[in-house]
Write a protein that holds these residues in place. Structure first.
Motif, PDB file in Angstrom:
ATOM      1  N   ILE A   1       0.823  -1.218   0.000  1.00 27.59           N
ATOM      2  CA  ILE A   1       0.000   0.000   0.000  1.00 27.59           C
ATOM      3  C   ILE A   1       0.854   1.263   0.000  1.00 27.59           C
ATOM      4  O   ILE A   1       0.568   2.215  -0.723  1.00 27.59           O
ATOM      5  CB  ILE A   1      -0.953  -0.004   1.218  1.00 27.59           C
ATOM      6  N   THR A   2       1.906   1.282   0.796  1.00 26.93           N
ATOM      7  CA  THR A   2       2.742   2.491   0.889  1.00 26.93           C
ATOM      8  C   THR A   2       3.772   2.571  -0.232  1.00 26.93           C
ATOM      9  O   THR A   2       4.196   3.666  -0.615  1.00 26.93           O
ATOM     10  CB  THR A   2       3.473   2.562   2.231  1.00 26.93           C
ATOM     11  N   GLY A   3       4.199   1.411  -0.727  1.00 26.10           N
ATOM     12  CA  GLY A   3       5.231   1.411  -1.755  1.00 26.10           C
ATOM     13  C   GLY A   3       6.600   1.815  -1.227  1.00 26.10           C
ATOM     14  O   GLY A   3       7.503   2.130  -2.016  1.00 26.10           O
ATOM     15  N   ILE A   4       6.771   1.789   0.083  1.00 28.67           N
ATOM     16  CA  ILE A   4       8.040   2.206   0.703  1.00 28.67           C
ATOM     17  C   ILE A   4       8.788   0.969   1.177  1.00 28.67           C
ATOM     18  O   ILE A   4       8.306   0.229   2.040  1.00 28.67           O
ATOM     19  CB  ILE A   4       7.790   3.163   1.892  1.00 28.67           C
ATOM     20  N   GLU A   5       9.959   0.742   0.640  1.00 30.92           N
ATOM     21  CA  GLU A   5      10.724  -0.452   0.998  1.00 30.92           C
ATOM     22  C   GLU A   5      11.078  -0.482   2.477  1.00 30.92           C
ATOM     23  O   GLU A   5      11.059  -1.523   3.120  1.00 30.92           O
ATOM     24  CB  GLU A   5      12.007  -0.523   0.165  1.00 30.92           C
ATOM     25  N   GLU A   6      11.372   0.701   3.049  1.00 34.02           N
ATOM     26  CA  GLU A   6      11.811   0.769   4.448  1.00 34.02           C
ATOM     27  C   GLU A   6      10.667   1.080   5.409  1.00 34.02           C
ATOM     28  O   GLU A   6      10.890   1.601   6.501  1.00 34.02           O
ATOM     29  CB  GLU A   6      12.899   1.845   4.615  1.00 34.02           C
ATOM     30  N   ILE A   7       9.412   0.765   5.035  1.00 34.25           N
ATOM     31  CA  ILE A   7       8.270   1.163   5.859  1.00 34.25           C
ATOM     32  C   ILE A   7       8.359   0.563   7.264  1.00 34.25           C
ATOM     33  O   ILE A   7       7.992   1.206   8.257  1.00 34.25           O
ATOM     34  CB  ILE A   7       6.928   0.784   5.179  1.00 34.25           C
ATOM     35  N   GLY A   8       8.845  -0.651   7.414  1.00 30.60           N
ATOM     36  CA  GLY A   8       8.978  -1.243   8.740  1.00 30.60           C
ATOM     37  C   GLY A   8       9.967  -0.471   9.596  1.00 30.60           C
ATOM     38  O   GLY A   8       9.716  -0.186  10.768  1.00 30.60           O
ATOM     39  N   LEU A   9      11.085  -0.106   9.007  1.00 29.86           N
ATOM     40  CA  LEU A   9      12.108   0.685   9.697  1.00 29.86           C
ATOM     41  C   LEU A   9      11.544   2.025  10.150  1.00 29.86           C
ATOM     42  O   LEU A   9      11.732   2.446  11.299  1.00 29.86           O
ATOM     43  CB  LEU A   9      13.290   0.907   8.746  1.00 29.86           C
ATOM     44  N   LEU A  10      10.818   2.702   9.260  1.00 32.45           N
ATOM     45  CA  LEU A  10      10.309   4.032   9.556  1.00 32.45           C
ATOM     46  C   LEU A  10       9.179   4.003  10.580  1.00 32.45           C
ATOM     47  O   LEU A  10       9.057   4.906  11.403  1.00 32.45           O
ATOM     48  CB  LEU A  10       9.843   4.705   8.263  1.00 32.45           C
ATOM     49  N   LEU A  11       8.345   2.972  10.542  1.00 37.07           N
ATOM     50  CA  LEU A  11       7.304   2.833  11.553  1.00 37.07           C
ATOM     51  C   LEU A  11       7.918   2.545  12.918  1.00 37.07           C
ATOM     52  O   LEU A  11       7.474   3.079  13.944  1.00 37.07           O
ATOM     53  CB  LEU A  11       6.326   1.721  11.184  1.00 37.07           C
TER      54      LEU A  11
ATOM     55  N   ARG B   1      18.072  -1.646  -1.500  1.00 33.05           N
ATOM     56  CA  ARG B   1      18.584  -0.805  -2.584  1.00 33.05           C
ATOM     57  C   ARG B   1      19.517   0.266  -2.044  1.00 33.05           C
ATOM     58  O   ARG B   1      20.499   0.637  -2.679  1.00 33.05           O
ATOM     59  CB  ARG B   1      17.423  -0.162  -3.346  1.00 33.05           C
ATOM     60  N   SER B   2      19.175   0.779  -0.840  1.00 37.94           N
ATOM     61  CA  SER B   2      20.024   1.772  -0.184  1.00 37.94           C
ATOM     62  C   SER B   2      20.010   1.528   1.312  1.00 37.94           C
ATOM     63  O   SER B   2      18.954   1.247   1.887  1.00 37.94           O
ATOM     64  CB  SER B   2      19.527   3.194  -0.482  1.00 37.94           C
ATOM     65  N   ALA B   3      21.171   1.627   1.940  1.00 43.50           N
ATOM     66  CA  ALA B   3      21.266   1.439   3.392  1.00 43.50           C
ATOM     67  C   ALA B   3      21.242   2.771   4.130  1.00 43.50           C
ATOM     68  O   ALA B   3      21.357   2.796   5.360  1.00 43.50           O
ATOM     69  CB  ALA B   3      22.548   0.682   3.737  1.00 43.50           C
ATOM     70  N   ALA B   4      21.056   3.875   3.397  1.00 43.84           N
ATOM     71  CA  ALA B   4      21.155   5.204   4.010  1.00 43.84           C
ATOM     72  C   ALA B   4      20.154   5.396   5.152  1.00 43.84           C
ATOM     73  O   ALA B   4      20.500   5.953   6.208  1.00 43.84           O
ATOM     74  CB  ALA B   4      20.961   6.284   2.945  1.00 43.84           C
ATOM     75  N   GLU B   5      18.897   4.954   4.957  1.00 48.43           N
ATOM     76  CA  GLU B   5      17.884   5.132   5.996  1.00 48.43           C
ATOM     77  C   GLU B   5      18.204   4.305   7.235  1.00 48.43           C
ATOM     78  O   GLU B   5      17.959   4.734   8.365  1.00 48.43           O
ATOM     79  CB  GLU B   5      16.500   4.769   5.460  1.00 48.43           C
TER      80      GLU B   5
ATOM     81  N   PHE C   1      24.128  -6.420   6.594  1.00 45.51           N
ATOM     82  CA  PHE C   1      23.060  -7.253   6.050  1.00 45.51           C
ATOM     83  C   PHE C   1      23.615  -8.632   5.696  1.00 45.51           C
ATOM     84  O   PHE C   1      24.827  -8.837   5.692  1.00 45.51           O
ATOM     85  CB  PHE C   1      22.440  -6.582   4.824  1.00 45.51           C
ATOM     86  N   GLN C   2      22.703  -9.565   5.435  1.00 46.25           N
ATOM     87  CA  GLN C   2      23.072 -10.957   5.152  1.00 46.25           C
ATOM     88  C   GLN C   2      23.941 -11.524   6.282  1.00 46.25           C
ATOM     89  O   GLN C   2      24.906 -12.262   6.044  1.00 46.25           O
ATOM     90  CB  GLN C   2      23.806 -11.062   3.803  1.00 46.25           C
ATOM     91  N   SER C   3      23.574 -11.179   7.511  1.00 49.78           N
ATOM     92  CA  SER C   3      24.303 -11.650   8.690  1.00 49.78           C
ATOM     93  C   SER C   3      23.713 -12.968   9.174  1.00 49.78           C
ATOM     94  O   SER C   3      22.675 -13.433   8.688  1.00 49.78           O
ATOM     95  CB  SER C   3      24.228 -10.608   9.803  1.00 49.78           C
ATOM     96  N   ASP C   4      24.359 -13.555  10.154  1.00 45.95           N
ATOM     97  CA  ASP C   4      23.881 -14.829  10.702  1.00 45.95           C
ATOM     98  C   ASP C   4      22.679 -14.637  11.626  1.00 45.95           C
ATOM     99  O   ASP C   4      21.964 -15.606  11.932  1.00 45.95           O
ATOM    100  CB  ASP C   4      24.999 -15.530  11.483  1.00 45.95           C
ATOM    101  N   ASN C   5      22.441 -13.400  12.100  1.00 47.68           N
ATOM    102  CA  ASN C   5      21.326 -13.147  13.014  1.00 47.68           C
ATOM    103  C   ASN C   5      20.878 -11.700  12.904  1.00 47.68           C
ATOM    104  O   ASN C   5      21.566 -10.862  12.299  1.00 47.68           O
ATOM    105  CB  ASN C   5      21.717 -13.488  14.465  1.00 47.68           C
TER     106      ASN C   5
END
Length: 352
Positions: free
Chosen positions: A62-72, A173-177, A188-192
């Motif tokens: 619905i939001t189209g925001i990849e980082e929506i979980g982070l921002l919430l 796509r970007s880790a800036a946020e 990212f792609q860590s063991d935990n």
């Protein structure tokens, strides 16, 4: 729902607090994703991991925001309206709160497990996702780690520096946020999935704890964890707290009024509360503090009006009580919380 991984409505509601910033309400989200509104009508209800996964996927679509979980997670503005929230706010320091959350997490969230791992001068709050579908859901994992970090800062009244944050998910796509929200290296792609803190920061005190309330609240949480529902037959501590929070508007309900609603005598209620390790006055103080913090952070109403709503005869009495509870004045508490929120809003405005 026996045998299923579930999350309480109180937690999912807390995590959805910032939706309106993105032009969406939780009701609209639930309806769009065919979540029965009656299933989210009470904080004691629980959603299956499948329903949680549906909600998270809907957020992204619905939001189209990849980082929506982070921002919430960043916009979490109050704690869980549950017994676990009361336990955490009455812990002496961050380390105790972390241990208690790991111990009682299943009361509010059975879809994952948070564990505290000590690694030399650092400690890790490591999250393990239990449901197979949620394990691959970036929004869910982002929301859980970012929300946990925001809650840590809320409990301590300061921004706690992190050493590192780790995600099992692929690189976005970007880790800036992510770097802006956590202000530390993000892998990212860590063991935990984990928040990594300095060991020394576990001793940071929380804002205004009342250690006397910890044991009776833990008793309720232990019962809930064992499968007892906090409804009509819950311990009296939980019932009194619920009634105080529901009816404290422009005055404090008397113990006589509370006893009448519970269909017991005043003396019996006092005895029940004493056996549970607390008293009516202690619970009244806890309810007033919780509501005061919610009003100061979540609304723009004046401090004089807050004092009236909480049953204080004058604002000066509220000022003194709040300082005794938290160690800061209502004005300073609101300023600290608001300054953190403004920084987050400015960063989001720049991004979007």
């Amino acid at each position: 729902m026996g045998g299923q991984f579930t999350m309480s409505v109180s937690k999912i509601s807390a995590l959805m607090q910032g939706l309106e910033f993105f032009g969406l309400t939780s009701e609209e989200l639930f309806q769009t994703e065919a979540i029965d509104l009656s299933s989210v009508s009470s904080p004691d209800h629980r959603l299956t991991a499948g329903q949680v996964n549906t909600i998270m996927e809907g957020l992204g679509r619905i939001t189209g925001i990849e980082e929506i979980g982070l921002l919430l997670g960043e916009r979490l503005s109050r704690g869980f309206s549950s017994i676990v929230g009361y336990i955490l706010m009455n812990c002496a320091n961050l380390g105790t709160a972390a241990v208690k959350y790991c111990e009682y997490e299943t009361v509010v969230d059975g879809t994952g497990r948070m564990k505290l791992h000590e690694e030399g001068e650092q400690v890790e709050l490591r999250s393990t996702v239990l449901d197979a579908a949620l394990r691959n859901n970036r929004i869910y994992i982002d929301l859980k780690l970012a929300g946990t970090y925001t809650y840590i800062n809320m409990l301590t009244g300061r921004r706690i520096p992190l050493c590192e944050v780790r995600f099992t998910c692929d690189m976005p796509r970007s880790a800036a946020e992510y770097e802006r929200v956590f202000q530390c290296p993000v892998r990212f792609q860590s063991d935990n999935d984990a928040l990594v803190l300095r060991r020394e920061d576990l001793s940071i005190p929380l804002i205004g704890p009342n250690p006397a309330l910890l044991e009776p609240f833990e008793k309720i949480a232990r019962d809930a964890r064992s499968g007892l529902r906090l409804q009509d037959h819950s311990p009296y501590t939980a019932q009194v707290l619920r009634l105080l929070l529901d009816h404290m508007r422009g005055g404090s309900p008397s113990i006589e009024a509370i006893a009448e609603q519970l269909a017991v005598s005043v003396r019996s209620l006092q005895n029940y509360l004493r056996k549970e390790g607390t008293s009516y006055l202690e619970l009244l103080r806890a309810a007033r503090q919780r509501m005061a913090e919610d009003y100061l952070h979540g609304t723009g109403i004046s401090i004089d009006e807050i004092a009236y709503l909480l049953g204080f005869s004058e604002a000066s009495a509220f000022y003194r009580a709040f300082r005794n509870w938290t160690g800061v004045t209502p004005t300073e508490f609101r300023r600290r919380r608001r300054s953190t929120e403004i920084l987050a809003e400015q960063a989001l405005d720049i991004t979007f």
